[in-house]
Design a protein around this motif. Structure first.
Motif, mmCIF file in Angstrom:
data_model
loop_
_atom_site.group_PDB
_atom_site.id
_atom_site.type_symbol
_atom_site.label_atom_id
_atom_site.label_comp_id
_atom_site.label_asym_id
_atom_site.label_seq_id
_atom_site.Cartn_x
_atom_site.Cartn_y
_atom_site.Cartn_z
ATOM 1 N N HIS A 1 -8.441 4.130 0.560
ATOM 2 C CA HIS A 1 -9.147 3.278 1.514
ATOM 3 C C HIS A 1 -8.757 3.645 2.932
ATOM 4 C CE1 HIS A 1 -10.291 0.753 -1.868
ATOM 5 N NE2 HIS A 1 -9.039 0.811 -2.255
ATOM 6 N N ASP A 2 -9.573 3.241 3.896
ATOM 7 C CA ASP A 2 -9.235 3.414 5.303
ATOM 8 C C ASP A 2 -7.971 2.610 5.614
ATOM 9 O OD1 ASP A 2 -11.404 5.050 5.889
ATOM 10 O OD2 ASP A 2 -12.700 3.334 6.341
ATOM 11 N N THR A 3 -7.312 2.973 6.704
ATOM 12 C CA THR A 3 -6.061 2.300 7.064
ATOM 13 C C THR A 3 -6.255 0.833 7.427
ATOM 14 O OG1 THR A 3 -6.283 3.120 9.320
ATOM 15 C CG2 THR A 3 -4.918 4.419 7.830
ATOM 16 N N SER A 4 -7.469 0.404 7.688
ATOM 17 C CA SER A 4 -7.730 -0.991 8.032
ATOM 18 C C SER A 4 -7.974 -1.874 6.797
ATOM 19 C CB SER A 4 -8.940 -1.078 8.960
ATOM 20 O OG SER A 4 -10.093 -0.559 8.306
ATOM 21 N N ALA A 5 -7.973 -1.299 5.608
ATOM 22 C CA ALA A 5 -8.264 -2.062 4.385
ATOM 23 C C ALA A 5 -7.200 -3.126 4.132
ATOM 24 C CB ALA A 5 -8.346 -1.125 3.189
ATOM 25 N N THR A 6 -7.638 -4.277 3.632
ATOM 26 C CA THR A 6 -6.707 -5.346 3.267
ATOM 27 C C THR A 6 -6.776 -5.666 1.780
ATOM 28 O OG1 THR A 6 -8.359 -7.006 3.853
ATOM 29 C CG2 THR A 6 -6.760 -6.406 5.548
ATOM 30 N N TRP B 1 0.830 -1.193 0.000
ATOM 31 C CA TRP B 1 0.000 0.000 0.000
ATOM 32 C C TRP B 1 0.867 1.245 0.000
ATOM 33 C CZ3 TRP B 1 -5.070 -0.487 -0.749
ATOM 34 C CH2 TRP B 1 -5.707 -1.657 -0.362
ATOM 35 N N GLU B 2 0.427 2.276 -0.671
ATOM 36 C CA GLU B 2 1.057 3.580 -0.586
ATOM 37 C C GLU B 2 0.253 4.401 0.416
ATOM 38 O OE1 GLU B 2 1.054 5.039 -4.607
ATOM 39 O OE2 GLU B 2 2.350 3.425 -5.291
ATOM 40 N N GLN B 3 0.866 5.407 1.005
ATOM 41 C CA GLN B 3 0.175 6.256 1.971
ATOM 42 C C GLN B 3 -0.192 7.584 1.320
ATOM 43 O OE1 GLN B 3 -0.298 3.656 4.580
ATOM 44 N NE2 GLN B 3 -0.681 5.644 5.433
ATOM 45 N N GLU B 4 -1.396 8.031 1.531
ATOM 46 C CA GLU B 4 -1.874 9.319 1.035
ATOM 47 C C GLU B 4 -2.617 9.972 2.190
ATOM 48 O OE1 GLU B 4 -2.167 12.400 -1.484
ATOM 49 O OE2 GLU B 4 -1.121 10.547 -1.974
ATOM 50 N N TYR B 5 -1.952 10.897 2.854
ATOM 51 C CA TYR B 5 -2.482 11.539 4.052
ATOM 52 C C TYR B 5 -2.793 10.467 5.092
ATOM 53 C CZ TYR B 5 -2.592 15.616 1.083
ATOM 54 O OH TYR B 5 -2.232 16.621 0.242
ATOM 55 N N ASN B 6 -4.021 10.335 5.520
ATOM 56 C CA ASN B 6 -4.362 9.324 6.518
ATOM 57 C C ASN B 6 -5.102 8.149 5.887
ATOM 58 O OD1 ASN B 6 -6.681 10.703 5.927
ATOM 59 N ND2 ASN B 6 -7.443 10.792 8.026
ATOM 60 N N LYS B 7 -4.865 7.892 4.631
ATOM 61 C CA LYS B 7 -5.516 6.796 3.907
ATOM 62 C C LYS B 7 -4.470 5.895 3.263
ATOM 63 C CE LYS B 7 -9.868 8.305 4.052
ATOM 64 N NZ LYS B 7 -11.002 7.563 4.504
ATOM 65 N N LYS B 8 -4.874 4.674 2.932
ATOM 66 C CA LYS B 8 -4.056 3.778 2.125
ATOM 67 C C LYS B 8 -4.439 4.010 0.675
ATOM 68 C CE LYS B 8 -3.447 -0.205 5.156
ATOM 69 N NZ LYS B 8 -3.826 -1.628 5.314
ATOM 70 N N GLN B 9 -3.441 3.988 -0.208
ATOM 71 C CA GLN B 9 -3.723 4.162 -1.628
ATOM 72 C C GLN B 9 -3.264 2.925 -2.381
ATOM 73 O OE1 GLN B 9 -1.899 7.552 -3.538
ATOM 74 N NE2 GLN B 9 -3.407 7.496 -5.164
#
Length: 61
Positions: free
Chosen positions: A45-50, A29-37
């Motif tokens: 997606h939310d940080t809990s996404a798999t 996952w890449e990070q985009e602010y407080n989300k996963k990209q």
């Protein structure tokens, strides 16, 4: 013919590429602010996404 998990041959392929001078790295996952990209489609997606709910991508285990 027997089937195997989709990543069963990845280590062999990675070693083959590495032996020939290629760099092999696991994609996550890449990070985009407080989300996963998602690295495939850019979906956020939310940080809990798999798994990406847009394209179905999931990181290699």
């Amino acid at each position: 013919m027997a089937t195997s998990p989709s990543d069963a041959g990845d280590d062999v392929i990675d070693q083959f590429l590495t032996d020939r001078g290629h760099t092999v790295e696991r994609v996550g996952w890449e990070q985009e602010y407080n989300k996963k990209q998602c690295p495939e489609c850019g979906g956020l997606h939310d940080t809990s996404a798999t798994t990406c709910t847009v394209c179905g991508w999931e990181p290699a285990a």
